[in-house]
Design an enzyme around this catalytic site. Structure first.
Site, mmCIF file in Angstrom:
data_model
loop_
_atom_site.group_PDB
_atom_site.id
_atom_site.type_symbol
_atom_site.label_atom_id
_atom_site.label_comp_id
_atom_site.label_asym_id
_atom_site.label_seq_id
_atom_site.Cartn_x
_atom_site.Cartn_y
_atom_site.Cartn_z
ATOM 1 N N VAL A 2 -38.772 7.974 52.823
ATOM 2 C CA VAL A 2 -40.032 8.180 53.542
ATOM 3 C C VAL A 2 -41.226 7.904 52.641
ATOM 4 O O VAL A 2 -41.111 7.801 51.424
ATOM 5 C CB VAL A 2 -40.132 9.614 54.113
ATOM 6 C CG1 VAL A 2 -38.989 9.889 55.055
ATOM 7 C CG2 VAL A 2 -40.163 10.653 52.997
ATOM 8 N N GLU A 3 -42.404 7.794 53.280
ATOM 9 C CA GLU A 3 -43.671 7.509 52.589
ATOM 10 C C GLU A 3 -43.572 6.234 51.742
ATOM 11 O O GLU A 3 -44.123 6.140 50.650
ATOM 12 C CB GLU A 3 -44.081 8.692 51.689
ATOM 13 C CG GLU A 3 -44.323 9.988 52.431
ATOM 14 C CD GLU A 3 -45.701 10.053 53.079
ATOM 15 O OE1 GLU A 3 -46.317 8.994 53.261
ATOM 16 O OE2 GLU A 3 -46.146 11.164 53.404
ATOM 17 N N GLY A 4 -42.873 5.237 52.264
ATOM 18 C CA GLY A 4 -42.641 4.011 51.513
ATOM 19 C C GLY A 4 -41.319 4.113 50.793
ATOM 20 O O GLY A 4 -41.186 4.834 49.818
#
Length: 811
Positions: A502-504
């Site tokens: 997540v978040e990249g």
């Protein structure tokens, strides 16, 4: 001999000019004075002197006279390079413009200024924040039964939800004037870290509204009306938010998202003719979506009828949509990694909203990607690192305890060198992770929003979480892999991919963002050169390019010389800050910064714009940059704690590991350059005495491992901030309770082993026989039996019935 002397002197002056980065005019004057001395004091032939002065003139005149330099060098280079330079997309430009350039620029400089880090304040919670941790957070941890959440209810209990709302856990970052708690980044991190040590589900539930989502975006960009209405509702939990970015057809490539909105007139709230947006979207992996009442949506906005401006394709825009708006479809749940936090898809078909639901209003249409890039730093720099560090701390505290109480061959398993090796990595990595977390939090609370370093921290700490949890699982063995209410590692192991993706996703973050974005943003001259190519005023662009180009050339020459000099002296002559414990590591950090800058520039020269696609090379450069940040944080953290002698093994292990990682990454780049002999030249310049850095020695690892196996101020500092108790029936408390018992009986056990060796006992574990022979007294017997029961309870594994998976008490 005299000629040799002058030749060496000449080279020394040139090298000094490069090493100390003299300005061009100073370099010119000193070099001219040296040639004058050579001309006066030597017997060189007039023809030779003429050649020397001619070469000098040919070099320094164009360099010092801009008009000549631009005509002969800069303009041809500018026009030839302009043809091959890649364009910068709108999303790339917005990413470059987002956030602040911080310590990464110093690491790219080749000569970092450590005062910028040392001046940061020591991270400390204020009284309100500490009270919140000691009160509502501690209470929530005590309420949580992670097995019940993840295996039985697949949700937090109603009491936990109410506790979260009543104590404004969703409003930690919202200012007090809007009803929130107004906490610092440090407090935000501390809350997530403590909750994670009890339940990943609870931590994710709390962290998402305080990270990337409507709250942060409204605080930063919202209109005053939006702030006044939404922020109090978010702080109190009256509204539960989620944010939709990722979809089935667009994950990392947000520019490819098919979700779109069209500016048009429609009916809303009883009014028939309202100027607004008709939205269509499909999102997935959206945390809190199943229970959200307020949706943040990212989409591409179009205005074909030019109702709000002259542009038809406006770009990525962010808006708020209430759950009960017609056309909104909240899907069912995803089930991410056996965690029970609410996560699922959201869809919208022909959803009409008025323009005032655009976050920031009409002024912010088309600016959605830059808004997201600015706000992503919180999720990357605070929440996910806090979860990762928590995993490291529970691994150290509770696995260290397990390694001390669990015995094989009458010996604690932590004393065996194989287990000791894993324990050492647990302790060293945890120290590095916590230091990295605290340093960026100090930066955030000082006002900086370091977008590149936030990617570094997220990627490095989630990857190191993978290491520490795996090592903890190895030590626990079957005790770790058999799920049940008493298994505190199983769910932590299962949640590892959540933080990493997540978040990249880490692959993207490592190979494209950290170095790709970091090189352009943080290099002292590269961004100026690229911007010069895209300047619509060609004359102004040429002047800017000329200035940046020649400063860049000097920078490259300087780093080549500095890297070689530092290499042959092992960095020992570098003047830098640091105590007797840290000075060596500061020197090596300066050395590696210069080497990193040199190799980065060579890669840019050889590969040019294709470096973006050479992700194995850019990924290794990212590893080097990331570990330089980690090493900086380790030194800063050690100094902030007043350099306690007891923590030396942890600091040294973590620092040596970081240096070794930097070396491996840079050597990997040099070995894989498309022109092999250039890689060999670079290796000679950077590491003329072969590889100087080695993994931490076994003796150092031994000291780290022993720190984890018994209580001490050093272990308390390392594991500070997680939830723990000593309750005999608690999943982790039973380990600490057993450890306390084991340590209390250590002297008695030693006496029994001695008597066994002397032949006075047939079995050192036969406590009744020892009592009968007066080797121990009644109090000793009672304590030994209590300890024996505590250890058996601590190492037991849950058993289940065949039919309904109810936990059964072992026979």
């Amino acid at each position: 001999m005299i000629i040799l002397f002058w030749f060496v002197l000449f080279l020394s002056i040139v090298a000094s000019a490069a090493y100390f980065r003299w300005s061009l005019i100073v370099w010119t004057l000193v070099l001219g004075a040296t040639l004058a001395l050579i001309s006066y004091f030597t017997l060189l032939h007039a023809g030779m002197l003429f050649v020397l002065w001619s070469v000098y003139a040919v070099i320094v005149i164009p360099l010092n006279f801009k008009a000549i330099r631009q005509l002969l060098i800069s303009a041809p280079a500018f026009h030839s390079m302009q043809k091959v330079m890649p364009t910068i997309s709108q999303t790339e430009q917005e990413a470059l413009d987002a956030g602040d350039v911080w310590w990464e620029a110093e690491l790219f400089s080749g000569n970092p200024n450590f005062s910028k880090i040392q001046e940061l304040p020591e991270p400390k919670l204020n009284a309100d924040e500490q009270a919140f941790l000691d009160g509502p957070v501690e209470q929530l941890c005590e309420m949580i039964d992670d097995w019940q959440i993840t295996h039985e209810d697949y949700d937090l209990t109603e009491a936990a939800w109410q506790h979260i709302k009543a104590h404004k856990f969703f409003g930690m970052i919202i200012p007090k004037e809007y009803g929130g708690l107004g906490f610092s980044a440090l407090a935000h991190s501390a809350v997530v870290m403590k909750l994670t040590s009890r339940s990943g589900t609870a931590a994710v539930t709390v962290m998402v509204p305080n990270s990337l989502g409507p709250g942060k975006l409204l605080m930063t960009y919202g209109t005053q009306e939006q702030k006044d209405y939404y922020l109090p509702r978010l702080a109190s939990g009256e509204d539960i938010p989620c944010f939709g970015l990722t979809g089935p057809e667009a994950g990392s490539d947000a520019g490819a998202m098919p979700d779109h909105g069209v500016v048009c007139y429609g009916s809303f709230g009883g009014e028939e003719t309202v100027l607004g947006i008709k939205l269509n979207w499909e999102k997935r992996y959206i945390t809190l979506a199943p229970v959200a009442s307020l949706l943040g949506i990212a989409f591409k906005l179009y205005d074909p009828d030019h109702l709000i401006g002259d542009t038809e394709d406006i770009g990525i825009t962010l808006a708020l949509v209430k759950r009960d708006t017609p056309g909104v479809d909240i899907g069912q749940r995803h089930f991410p990694a056996n965690q029970a936090f609410m996560n699922g898809p959201i869809r919208g078909k022909d959803v009409f909203i008025p323009l005032d639901q655009i976050i920031g209003g009409v002024d912010y249409v088309g600016k959605g990607w830059s808004m997201l890039m600015e706000c992503l730093a919180d999720g990357r720099a605070i929440s996910l690192p806090a979860m990762s560090v928590s995993a490291g701390k529970i691994g150290c505290k509770f696995t260290g305890a397990y390694a001390r109480i669990r015995t094989q061959f009458h010996t604690p398993i932590g004393y065996f060198e194989g287990v000791e090796e894993a324990l050492a990595e647990l302790g060293g990595q945890c120290y590095a992770m916590d230091a990295s977390r605290l340093l960026i939090l100090s930066s955030l609370d000082s006002g900086a929003v370091p977008s590149v370093i936030s990617g570094v921290v997220k990627q490095q700490l989630t990857e190191r979480m993978r290491k520490v949890i795996n090592h903890a699982m190895d030590i626990h063995g079957g005790h770790g892999i058999c799920m049940g209410p008493h298994n505190f590692l199983g769910r932590a192991y299962q949640i590892i991919p959540v933080g990493i993706t997540v978040e990249g996703a880490n692959i993207l973050t490592r190979t494209m963002i950290i170095f790709g974005q970091g090189a352009l943003r943080s290099h002292p001259y590269l961004l100026d050169e690229v911007q010069a190519f895209h300047d619509p005023d060609k004359k102004q662009g040429l002047r800017a390019f000329d200035k940046a180009l020649f400063a860049h050339v000097g920078f490259i020459i300087s780093n080549v010389v500095r890297s070689f000099v530092m290499g042959i002296t092992a960095g020992r002559l570098i003047s830098t800050s640091g105590s007797k414990h840290t000075k060596y590591y500061y020197q090596q950090l300066v050395r590696m910064s210069s080497t990193f800058a040199m190799i980065s520039d060579v890669c840019l020269i050889i590969l040019g714009g294709s470096l973006k696609r050479r992700e194995k090379i850019s990924g290794r450069l990212a590893d080097a940059l990331s570990n330089m940040y980690v090493l900086t944080a380790i030194l800063w953290h050690f100094e902030n704690n007043k350099e306690p002698e007891a923590d030396l093994p942890l600091m040294q292990w973590a620092a040596q590991d970081a240096l070794f990682n930097i070396q491996i990454a840079l050597k990997g780049v040099m070995k894989n350059l498309p022109v092999p002999f250039i890689g060999r030249i670079l290796n000679f310049l950077a590491f003329p005495l072969t590889g100087p850095y080695q993994l931490p020695k076994d003796a150092l690892g031994h000291n780290v491992a022993r720190l984890l196996m018994q209580p001490s101020p050093s272990l308390d500092r390392l594991c500070q901030g997680i939830y723990s108790n000593s309750k005999p029936d608690d999943a982790t408390g039973r380990l600490l309770y057993a450890l306390d018992c084991v340590l209390k009986t250590s002297e008695v056990e030693k006496r029994l082993r001695t008597k066994y060796a002397d032949g006075n006992l047939s079995d050192p574990g036969d406590y009744q026989q020892a009592r009968d022979k007066n080797i121990i007294n009644d109090a000793d017997l009672e304590l030994l039996e209590t300890t024996q029961a505590a250890v058996r309870n601590a190492i037991k594994v849950d058993e289940f019935s065949f039919s309904n998976w109810q936990v059964e008490t072992p026979k």
